[in-house]
Design an enzyme around this catalytic site. Sequence first.
Site, PDB file in Angstrom:
ATOM      1  N   GLY A  46       1.130  -1.764  -0.064  1.00  0.00           N
ATOM      2  CA  GLY A  46       0.110  -0.080  -0.249  1.00  0.00           C
ATOM      3  C   GLY A  46       0.406   1.408  -0.021  1.00  0.00           C
ATOM      4  N   GLN A  51       3.081   9.370   1.069  1.00  0.00           N
ATOM      5  CA  GLN A  51       4.640   9.074   1.561  1.00  0.00           C
ATOM      6  C   GLN A  51       5.657   9.599   0.645  1.00  0.00           C
ATOM      7  OE1 GLN A  51       2.493   5.152   1.821  1.00  0.00           O
ATOM      8  NE2 GLN A  51       3.880   4.473   3.009  1.00  0.00           N
ATOM      9  N   CYS A  94       6.980  -0.766   7.167  1.00  0.00           N
ATOM     10  CA  CYS A  94       5.880   0.623   6.299  1.00  0.00           C
ATOM     11  C   CYS A  94       7.008   0.574   5.139  1.00  0.00           C
ATOM     12  CB  CYS A  94       6.008   1.815   7.210  1.00  0.00           C
ATOM     13  SG  CYS A  94       5.168   3.327   6.431  1.00  0.00           S
ATOM     14  N   LEU A  95       7.089   1.143   3.852  1.00  0.00           N
ATOM     15  CA  LEU A  95       7.832   1.300   3.275  1.00  0.00           C
ATOM     16  C   LEU A  95       8.207   2.600   4.093  1.00  0.00           C
ATOM     17  CD1 LEU A  95       6.162   1.097  -0.467  1.00  0.00           C
ATOM     18  CD2 LEU A  95       8.335  -0.417   0.678  1.00  0.00           C
ATOM     19  N   HIS A 136      -2.894   0.132   8.609  1.00  0.00           N
ATOM     20  CA  HIS A 136      -2.097   1.531   8.187  1.00  0.00           C
ATOM     21  C   HIS A 136      -1.555   2.547   7.367  1.00  0.00           C
ATOM     22  CE1 HIS A 136       2.540   0.374   8.019  1.00  0.00           C
ATOM     23  NE2 HIS A 136       2.423   1.267   6.821  1.00  0.00           N
ATOM     24  N   GLU A 137      -3.187   2.184   6.063  1.00  0.00           N
ATOM     25  CA  GLU A 137      -2.710   3.363   5.181  1.00  0.00           C
ATOM     26  C   GLU A 137      -3.600   4.007   5.693  1.00  0.00           C
ATOM     27  OE1 GLU A 137      -0.459   3.427   2.696  1.00  0.00           O
ATOM     28  OE2 GLU A 137      -0.491   1.447   2.976  1.00  0.00           O
ATOM     29  N   HIS A 140      -1.211   6.728   7.805  1.00  0.00           N
ATOM     30  CA  HIS A 140      -1.084   7.719   7.103  1.00  0.00           C
ATOM     31  C   HIS A 140      -1.662   8.531   6.789  1.00  0.00           C
ATOM     32  CE1 HIS A 140       3.527   6.045   6.372  1.00  0.00           C
ATOM     33  NE2 HIS A 140       2.660   4.738   5.521  1.00  0.00           N
TER      34      HIS A 140
HETATM   35 ZN    ZN Z   1       3.365   3.261   5.752  1.00  0.00          ZN
END
Ligand code: ZN
Length: 169
Positions: A46, A51, A94-95, A136-137, A140
């Site tokens: 995701g 991000q 997480c990226l 999670h997304e 953000h």
């Molecule tokens: Zn993330």
Amino acid sequence: MSILEIITYPDKLLRKISKPVVNIDGSLKQLIENMTETMYRAPGVGLAAIQVGIDKALLVYDIAPLEGKRCVQVLINPRIMEGEGEFLSENEGCLSVPDFKADVKRFARVLVEGLDAEGNPRRFEADGYHALVLQHEIDHINGTLFIDHISVLKRELYKRQVRKKLKKA
Ligand code: ZN
């Protein structure tokens, strides 16, 4: 189509609360395409717009990004309306938080509302891994990272690790 740069902790932008999308226009569609490519390239399950440094309430995800057939989901202005049960998200990552994973307590089931890429309203329930990815997304979009949900001790460990790396660089 282009690959966007993913910002990482401790970039302050990750703490910003994203603004609701008001116009679903060509530039938003372009952003969705670029975010999708960026997510698959990473690879990740995701990606929220913040991000890639854009404070719009928008996310893309595919809970099985490595399975060959792409099945990207787009959610605009998503919100968790209800959550129930408890589920331990093991080794969440997480990226934007590279080189770190931790177990996170999440809801087992969520009810989510938002818009699809065409602006049609969507309201659906998700459970299991799907529910974890959404939580999670959507975090953000609210300026929250998964490391905010772990113990202070573990978080400090990660912060120290990042400081060391920044010093070396
Ligand atoms: Zn993330």
